[in-house]
Design an enzyme around this catalytic site. Structure first.
Site, PDB file in Angstrom:
ATOM      1  N   ASP A   1       0.921  -1.318   0.034  1.00  0.00           N
ATOM      2  CA  ASP A   1       0.026  -0.022   0.046  1.00  0.00           C
ATOM      3  C   ASP A   1       0.867   1.278  -0.142  1.00  0.00           C
ATOM      4  O   ASP A   1       2.296   1.202   0.522  1.00  0.00           O
ATOM      5  CB  ASP A   1      -0.858   0.108   1.140  1.00  0.00           C
ATOM      6  CG  ASP A   1      -1.945   0.987   0.816  1.00  0.00           C
ATOM      7  OD1 ASP A   1      -1.960   2.141   1.091  1.00  0.00           O
ATOM      8  OD2 ASP A   1      -3.240   0.480   1.041  1.00  0.00           O
TER       9      ASP A   1
ATOM     10  N   ASP B   1       4.058   2.472  -4.118  1.00  0.00           N
ATOM     11  CA  ASP B   1       3.097   3.583  -4.947  1.00  0.00           C
ATOM     12  C   ASP B   1       3.136   2.783  -6.282  1.00  0.00           C
ATOM     13  O   ASP B   1       4.087   2.672  -7.232  1.00  0.00           O
ATOM     14  CB  ASP B   1       3.706   4.796  -5.201  1.00  0.00           C
ATOM     15  CG  ASP B   1       2.860   5.742  -5.770  1.00  0.00           C
ATOM     16  OD1 ASP B   1       1.989   5.442  -6.557  1.00  0.00           O
ATOM     17  OD2 ASP B   1       3.217   7.070  -5.670  1.00  0.00           O
ATOM     18  N   VAL B   2       1.858   2.256  -6.737  1.00  0.00           N
ATOM     19  CA  VAL B   2       1.796   1.580  -7.965  1.00  0.00           C
ATOM     20  C   VAL B   2       2.272   2.471  -9.230  1.00  0.00           C
ATOM     21  O   VAL B   2       2.071   1.632 -10.309  1.00  0.00           O
ATOM     22  CB  VAL B   2       0.385   0.923  -8.182  1.00  0.00           C
ATOM     23  CG1 VAL B   2       0.144  -0.135  -7.051  1.00  0.00           C
ATOM     24  CG2 VAL B   2      -0.720   2.032  -8.146  1.00  0.00           C
TER      25      VAL B   2
ATOM     26  N   ASN C   1      -5.056  -4.398  -7.004  1.00  0.00           N
ATOM     27  CA  ASN C   1      -6.217  -4.096  -6.408  1.00  0.00           C
ATOM     28  C   ASN C   1      -6.301  -2.344  -6.136  1.00  0.00           C
ATOM     29  O   ASN C   1      -7.384  -1.817  -5.828  1.00  0.00           O
ATOM     30  CB  ASN C   1      -6.649  -4.663  -5.046  1.00  0.00           C
ATOM     31  CG  ASN C   1      -7.919  -4.390  -4.620  1.00  0.00           C
ATOM     32  OD1 ASN C   1      -8.834  -4.594  -5.091  1.00  0.00           O
ATOM     33  ND2 ASN C   1      -7.911  -3.941  -3.350  1.00  0.00           N
TER      34      ASN C   1
ATOM     35  N   TYR D   1     -12.979   7.783 -13.865  1.00  0.00           N
ATOM     36  CA  TYR D   1     -12.967   6.476 -13.294  1.00  0.00           C
ATOM     37  C   TYR D   1     -13.532   4.968 -14.266  1.00  0.00           C
ATOM     38  O   TYR D   1     -12.746   4.398 -14.486  1.00  0.00           O
ATOM     39  CB  TYR D   1     -13.872   6.482 -11.893  1.00  0.00           C
ATOM     40  CG  TYR D   1     -13.676   5.041 -11.125  1.00  0.00           C
ATOM     41  CD1 TYR D   1     -13.068   4.887 -10.347  1.00  0.00           C
ATOM     42  CD2 TYR D   1     -14.918   4.083 -11.117  1.00  0.00           C
ATOM     43  CE1 TYR D   1     -13.035   3.732  -9.491  1.00  0.00           C
ATOM     44  CE2 TYR D   1     -15.039   3.061 -10.658  1.00  0.00           C
ATOM     45  CZ  TYR D   1     -13.846   2.843  -9.751  1.00  0.00           C
ATOM     46  OH  TYR D   1     -13.907   1.705  -8.857  1.00  0.00           O
TER      47      TYR D   1
ATOM     48  N   LYS E   1     -11.326   1.925 -15.995  1.00  0.00           N
ATOM     49  CA  LYS E   1     -11.944   0.677 -15.697  1.00  0.00           C
ATOM     50  C   LYS E   1     -12.109  -0.119 -16.872  1.00  0.00           C
ATOM     51  O   LYS E   1     -11.985  -1.478 -16.812  1.00  0.00           O
ATOM     52  CB  LYS E   1     -13.014   0.450 -14.487  1.00  0.00           C
ATOM     53  CG  LYS E   1     -12.738   1.023 -13.271  1.00  0.00           C
ATOM     54  CD  LYS E   1     -11.727   0.325 -12.617  1.00  0.00           C
ATOM     55  CE  LYS E   1     -11.349   0.869 -11.117  1.00  0.00           C
ATOM     56  NZ  LYS E   1     -10.289   0.007 -10.298  1.00  0.00           N
TER      57      LYS E   1
END
Length: 231
Positions: free
Chosen positions: A10, A36-37, A63, A128, A132
């Site tokens: 995370d 940090d993705v 996720n 968003y 997705k």
């Protein structure tokens, strides 16, 4: 999976450590790491460390995500970029980190969290929804490519799960209550949702779409998109 070791990451190291600690207290093996993705090199290094420590990684759950709500006229370029960097590039970074090692090992499974808004239109959630939809398309393409390599890819497409996602969402001209009211379906219990997701993952489903009303809208959209566009 019973007996699995969970490596949690995370951007909030303290929250991640707390979650891992709760898992350990309940009798599971769990580790925590800050990540940090948005940083592809950091993701690759984190995955490599987990692989080296445990010999392999059988399941990768991409996720991490951020919510964003507001009239598209009010959403600025900075917000768009942040949503894309976390929700889409973050998933891409995870897939990049895992794919070569899983391919060389002859198998593995990647689970990418998308959304009902990755299959259906999301008014007031354009940024968003765009990311997705990208996650769903990425997952579908990688799944086709991964068949010959023994890699399964699952896209998770639920309605909105009752988490803190709206608490931390980027709001453009709307407040949390208005953003929640704009979601055209019921919010879901997190624990029940996890059980549904894991059941689909165990079966290596291409997509895990739930609850039933989302599946119904998805099928209706595939049959006649104009009917869903006006909902």
């Amino acid at each position: 999976h019973s007996g699995a070791t969970v490596v949690m990451t995370d951007v909030d190291r303290a929250a991640c450590e707390e979650a891992a600690s709760r898992l350990r207290e309940s009798g599971h093996a769990a580790e925590a790491a800050a990540l940090d993705v948005r940083d592809g090199e950091a993701f690759a290094a984190c995955f490599a460390t987990a692989w080296a420590r445990h010999g392999r990684v059988d399941l990768l759950f991409n996720n991490a995500g951020i919510g964003a709500a507001g009239d598209a006229r009010d959403v600025d370029a900075t917000t768009w970029r942040q949503v894309v960097e976390i929700n889409l590039m973050g998933v891409i970074h995870g897939c990049q980190a895992a794919w070569p090692r899983m391919a060389a090992a002859g198998g593995g499974q990647i689970v990418n969290t998308a959304s009902a808004f990755g299959l259906l239109p999301g008014p007031l959630y354009a940024a968003y929804s765009a990311t997705k939809h990208g996650v769903v398309g990425l997952s579908r393409s990688l799944r086709a490519e991964g068949k010959a390599l023994g890699i399964g890819v699952t896209a998770v497409c639920p309605g909105f799960i009752r988490t803190r996602i709206l608490d931390n969402a980027l709001m453009a001209g709307v407040d949390r209550d208005s953003a929640e009211a704009a979601v055209p379906f019921r919010f879901l219990d997190a624990e029940k949702s996890v059980r549904t997701i894991l059941r689909g993952v165990r079966r290596n489903r291409a997509r895990v779409v739930f609850p039933w009303e989302i599946r119904a809208l998805w099928w209706l959209d595939r049959l006649s998109p104009p009917l869903v566009d006006v909902i």
